[in-house]
Design a protein around this motif. Sequence first.
Motif, PDB file in Angstrom:
ATOM      1  N   GLY A 263      63.991  53.072  36.727  1.00  0.00           N
ATOM      2  CA  GLY A 263      63.688  51.674  37.060  1.00  0.00           C
ATOM      3  C   GLY A 263      63.455  50.790  35.852  1.00  0.00           C
ATOM      4  N   ILE A 264      63.369  51.384  34.654  1.00  0.00           N
ATOM      5  CA  ILE A 264      63.078  50.609  33.447  1.00  0.00           C
ATOM      6  C   ILE A 264      64.152  49.546  33.175  1.00  0.00           C
ATOM      7  CG2 ILE A 264      62.781  50.749  30.938  1.00  0.00           C
ATOM      8  CD1 ILE A 264      61.463  53.489  31.398  1.00  0.00           C
ATOM      9  N   PRO A 265      65.472  49.871  33.262  1.00  0.00           N
ATOM     10  CA  PRO A 265      66.473  48.828  33.035  1.00  0.00           C
ATOM     11  C   PRO A 265      66.383  47.681  34.046  1.00  0.00           C
ATOM     12  CG  PRO A 265      67.473  50.997  32.913  1.00  0.00           C
ATOM     13  CD  PRO A 265      66.103  51.194  33.464  1.00  0.00           C
ATOM     14  N   VAL A 266      65.956  47.979  35.257  1.00  0.00           N
ATOM     15  CA  VAL A 266      65.810  46.921  36.257  1.00  0.00           C
ATOM     16  C   VAL A 266      64.730  45.942  35.833  1.00  0.00           C
ATOM     17  CG1 VAL A 266      65.249  46.413  38.661  1.00  0.00           C
ATOM     18  CG2 VAL A 266      66.583  48.449  38.103  1.00  0.00           C
ATOM     19  N   VAL A 267      63.590  46.484  35.410  1.00  0.00           N
ATOM     20  CA  VAL A 267      62.490  45.621  34.951  1.00  0.00           C
ATOM     21  C   VAL A 267      62.916  44.840  33.713  1.00  0.00           C
ATOM     22  CG1 VAL A 267      60.128  45.598  34.072  1.00  0.00           C
ATOM     23  CG2 VAL A 267      60.750  47.158  35.921  1.00  0.00           C
ATOM     24  N   ALA A 268      63.649  45.501  32.809  1.00  0.00           N
ATOM     25  CA  ALA A 268      64.128  44.824  31.602  1.00  0.00           C
ATOM     26  C   ALA A 268      65.050  43.658  31.958  1.00  0.00           C
ATOM     27  CB  ALA A 268      64.848  45.817  30.702  1.00  0.00           C
ATOM     28  N   ALA A 269      65.930  43.882  32.940  1.00  0.00           N
ATOM     29  CA  ALA A 269      66.849  42.817  33.360  1.00  0.00           C
ATOM     30  C   ALA A 269      66.095  41.659  33.999  1.00  0.00           C
ATOM     31  CB  ALA A 269      67.886  43.379  34.328  1.00  0.00           C
ATOM     32  N   LEU A 270      65.098  41.969  34.836  1.00  0.00           N
ATOM     33  CA  LEU A 270      64.303  40.919  35.470  1.00  0.00           C
ATOM     34  C   LEU A 270      63.484  40.145  34.442  1.00  0.00           C
ATOM     35  CD1 LEU A 270      63.033  42.810  38.663  1.00  0.00           C
ATOM     36  CD2 LEU A 270      64.790  41.030  38.535  1.00  0.00           C
ATOM     37  N   THR A 271      62.986  40.845  33.428  1.00  0.00           N
ATOM     38  CA  THR A 271      62.225  40.182  32.376  1.00  0.00           C
ATOM     39  C   THR A 271      63.111  39.240  31.578  1.00  0.00           C
ATOM     40  OG1 THR A 271      60.809  42.139  32.195  1.00  0.00           O
ATOM     41  CG2 THR A 271      60.707  40.554  30.398  1.00  0.00           C
ATOM     42  N   ALA A 272      64.311  39.702  31.240  1.00  0.00           N
ATOM     43  CA  ALA A 272      65.258  38.850  30.517  1.00  0.00           C
ATOM     44  C   ALA A 272      65.632  37.628  31.350  1.00  0.00           C
ATOM     45  CB  ALA A 272      66.509  39.649  30.165  1.00  0.00           C
ATOM     46  N   TRP A 273      65.712  37.809  32.660  1.00  0.00           N
ATOM     47  CA  TRP A 273      66.000  36.686  33.564  1.00  0.00           C
ATOM     48  C   TRP A 273      64.858  35.678  33.529  1.00  0.00           C
ATOM     49  CZ3 TRP A 273      66.001  37.066  39.638  1.00  0.00           C
ATOM     50  CH2 TRP A 273      66.447  35.846  40.171  1.00  0.00           C
ATOM     51  N   ALA A 274      63.621  36.167  33.623  1.00  0.00           N
ATOM     52  CA  ALA A 274      62.465  35.276  33.681  1.00  0.00           C
ATOM     53  C   ALA A 274      62.219  34.554  32.356  1.00  0.00           C
ATOM     54  CB  ALA A 274      61.220  36.070  34.082  1.00  0.00           C
ATOM     55  N   ILE A 275      62.431  35.267  31.234  1.00  0.00           N
ATOM     56  CA  ILE A 275      62.081  34.690  29.938  1.00  0.00           C
ATOM     57  C   ILE A 275      63.271  33.995  29.268  1.00  0.00           C
ATOM     58  CG2 ILE A 275      61.312  35.278  27.585  1.00  0.00           C
ATOM     59  CD1 ILE A 275      59.562  37.429  28.759  1.00  0.00           C
ATOM     60  N   ARG A 276      64.446  34.589  29.385  1.00  0.00           N
ATOM     61  CA  ARG A 276      65.603  34.050  28.676  1.00  0.00           C
ATOM     62  C   ARG A 276      66.653  33.442  29.587  1.00  0.00           C
ATOM     63  NH1 ARG A 276      66.635  38.941  24.296  1.00  0.00           N
ATOM     64  NH2 ARG A 276      64.584  38.814  23.299  1.00  0.00           N
ATOM     65  N   GLY A 277      66.421  33.481  30.869  1.00  0.00           N
ATOM     66  CA  GLY A 277      67.362  32.878  31.806  1.00  0.00           C
ATOM     67  C   GLY A 277      68.633  33.668  32.003  1.00  0.00           C
ATOM     68  N   GLU A 278      68.629  34.975  31.648  1.00  0.00           N
ATOM     69  CA  GLU A 278      69.808  35.827  31.839  1.00  0.00           C
ATOM     70  C   GLU A 278      69.844  36.316  33.289  1.00  0.00           C
ATOM     71  OE1 GLU A 278      69.659  38.952  28.980  1.00  0.00           O
ATOM     72  OE2 GLU A 278      69.422  37.598  27.282  1.00  0.00           O
ATOM     73  N   ARG A 279      70.589  35.628  34.119  1.00  0.00           N
ATOM     74  CA  ARG A 279      70.599  35.945  35.541  1.00  0.00           C
ATOM     75  C   ARG A 279      71.267  37.286  35.806  1.00  0.00           C
ATOM     76  NH1 ARG A 279      72.431  31.068  39.278  1.00  0.00           N
ATOM     77  NH2 ARG A 279      71.606  32.594  40.765  1.00  0.00           N
ATOM     78  N   PRO A 280      70.666  38.114  36.671  1.00  0.00           N
ATOM     79  CA  PRO A 280      71.272  39.420  36.981  1.00  0.00           C
ATOM     80  C   PRO A 280      72.572  39.247  37.764  1.00  0.00           C
ATOM     81  CG  PRO A 280      69.386  38.997  38.414  1.00  0.00           C
ATOM     82  CD  PRO A 280      69.387  37.909  37.384  1.00  0.00           C
ATOM     83  N   THR A 281      73.509  40.171  37.547  1.00  0.00           N
ATOM     84  CA  THR A 281      74.784  40.130  38.246  1.00  0.00           C
ATOM     85  C   THR A 281      74.669  40.848  39.589  1.00  0.00           C
ATOM     86  OG1 THR A 281      75.562  42.217  37.296  1.00  0.00           O
ATOM     87  CG2 THR A 281      75.939  40.208  36.009  1.00  0.00           C
ATOM     88  N   LEU A 282      75.731  40.730  40.375  1.00  0.00           N
ATOM     89  CA  LEU A 282      75.766  41.403  41.669  1.00  0.00           C
ATOM     90  C   LEU A 282      75.658  42.918  41.499  1.00  0.00           C
ATOM     91  CD1 LEU A 282      76.145  41.295  44.732  1.00  0.00           C
ATOM     92  CD2 LEU A 282      78.623  41.321  44.348  1.00  0.00           C
ATOM     93  N   PHE A 283      76.328  43.462  40.475  1.00  0.00           N
ATOM     94  CA  PHE A 283      76.271  44.903  40.227  1.00  0.00           C
ATOM     95  C   PHE A 283      74.857  45.342  39.843  1.00  0.00           C
ATOM     96  CE2 PHE A 283      80.957  44.573  39.562  1.00  0.00           C
ATOM     97  CZ  PHE A 283      81.316  45.510  40.523  1.00  0.00           C
ATOM     98  N   GLN A 284      74.161  44.509  39.089  1.00  0.00           N
ATOM     99  CA  GLN A 284      72.793  44.844  38.713  1.00  0.00           C
ATOM    100  C   GLN A 284      71.872  44.852  39.932  1.00  0.00           C
ATOM    101  OE1 GLN A 284      72.302  41.884  35.544  1.00  0.00           O
ATOM    102  NE2 GLN A 284      72.013  43.564  34.092  1.00  0.00           N
ATOM    103  N   ILE A 285      72.083  43.900  40.823  1.00  0.00           N
ATOM    104  CA  ILE A 285      71.278  43.852  42.052  1.00  0.00           C
ATOM    105  C   ILE A 285      71.562  45.080  42.912  1.00  0.00           C
ATOM    106  CG2 ILE A 285      70.881  42.571  44.189  1.00  0.00           C
ATOM    107  CD1 ILE A 285      71.530  40.009  42.610  1.00  0.00           C
ATOM    108  N   LEU A 286      72.848  45.432  43.030  1.00  0.00           N
ATOM    109  CA  LEU A 286      73.223  46.626  43.785  1.00  0.00           C
ATOM    110  C   LEU A 286      72.616  47.873  43.136  1.00  0.00           C
ATOM    111  CD1 LEU A 286      74.860  48.095  45.966  1.00  0.00           C
ATOM    112  CD2 LEU A 286      76.832  48.038  44.416  1.00  0.00           C
ATOM    113  N   GLY A 287      72.679  47.934  41.806  1.00  0.00           N
ATOM    114  CA  GLY A 287      72.104  49.071  41.088  1.00  0.00           C
ATOM    115  C   GLY A 287      70.609  49.183  41.314  1.00  0.00           C
ATOM    116  N   ALA A 288      69.918  48.054  41.309  1.00  0.00           N
ATOM    117  CA  ALA A 288      68.476  48.062  41.559  1.00  0.00           C
ATOM    118  C   ALA A 288      68.170  48.595  42.958  1.00  0.00           C
ATOM    119  CB  ALA A 288      67.903  46.659  41.401  1.00  0.00           C
ATOM    120  N   GLY A 289      69.009  48.227  43.917  1.00  0.00           N
ATOM    121  CA  GLY A 289      68.823  48.721  45.282  1.00  0.00           C
ATOM    122  C   GLY A 289      69.021  50.224  45.375  1.00  0.00           C
ATOM    123  N   LEU A 290      70.006  50.751  44.647  1.00  0.00           N
ATOM    124  CA  LEU A 290      70.241  52.194  44.645  1.00  0.00           C
ATOM    125  C   LEU A 290      69.079  52.943  43.994  1.00  0.00           C
ATOM    126  CD1 LEU A 290      74.039  52.400  43.724  1.00  0.00           C
ATOM    127  CD2 LEU A 290      72.983  52.887  45.937  1.00  0.00           C
TER     128      LEU A 290
END
Length: 308
Positions: A263-290
């Motif tokens: 789950g660490i990459p998921v949190v890293a992606a969400l943090t980058a989204w919140a702080i740097r505005g790097e929006r997660p992709t559809l594949f990242q969302i699907l990956g987080a769900g898996l």
Amino acid sequence: MSTSSPAVAAPARLVSASDLAMIAVVVVWGTNYTLVKDALEGMPPRAFMSLRFGLAALAMGLVLLAVEGHKPMPWKVFLRLTALGFVGNTLYQLFFIEGLARTTAANSGMLTAVSPVVTATLGAALGIERLRRPVVAGLSLAVVGMLLVVGARGPNLGAATWTGDALIVCSSLCWAIYTVGTRAVGEGVSALRVTAITMLTGAPGVVLAGASQVIAMDTSRVGAAGWIALVYSALVPLVLAYFVWFRSVQQVGTNRTTLYGTGIPVVAALTAWAIRGERPTLFQILGAGLILTGVLISRRKDTAVTKA
């Protein structure tokens, strides 16, 4: 004549204290890089690694003395912990920092994604922990999800990065050996003592590896925020999170513990989204769900009551 009613097993809690602790570790490790990266721009990577780990080892040693005091330990156990400290701290830190300098962040994420599988396979091969079908299913889903999350960054495996890629693979193998090895230390050694001794014995190599950069470092380029970030990164992601990680290894095993690490990459992606505005992709969302599905499957199945 009184008849006693059959005992009814209490329903397993969906989320235990151990689960919550590991979720906290995932959040700490997943947010650490983004939170401290900007503050540490003026500090060379090896200098940061050296100062951070030296401070963490010193703090962990003081905590051990304050909580448990000095206790004699069989030399065989101490030597085993020393070897684990060298592999899981000295070699792991050096392989990772040198590997990251020679490859891309996306490549390092992809190559470390299989670390939970390596850990589980190693534990099963050494007879330390049996691979159960629910855990295998959970790991499979979680690793695929992790690959989707980090794969969105666009890995580029090739001749230009093969040295760094190989070093990252070596770092993942070191972490797997470290995690599995702590499980085999034996009873009577607390998670705090395991964490402290492996840190203290692994620290000299890490500190010496970055000593030259520490000496040459221009401290005027590091502001107050940088020093605060250094202290935070040493005390929370290393001291506190390492202790919780190895306590979880002792309580629920290596497989369940490493499963949370996906789950660490998921949190890293969400943090980058919140702080740097790097929006997660559809594949990242699907990956987080898996990943979430894999963790829940493993958690529910492992705690299910087996009927006679």
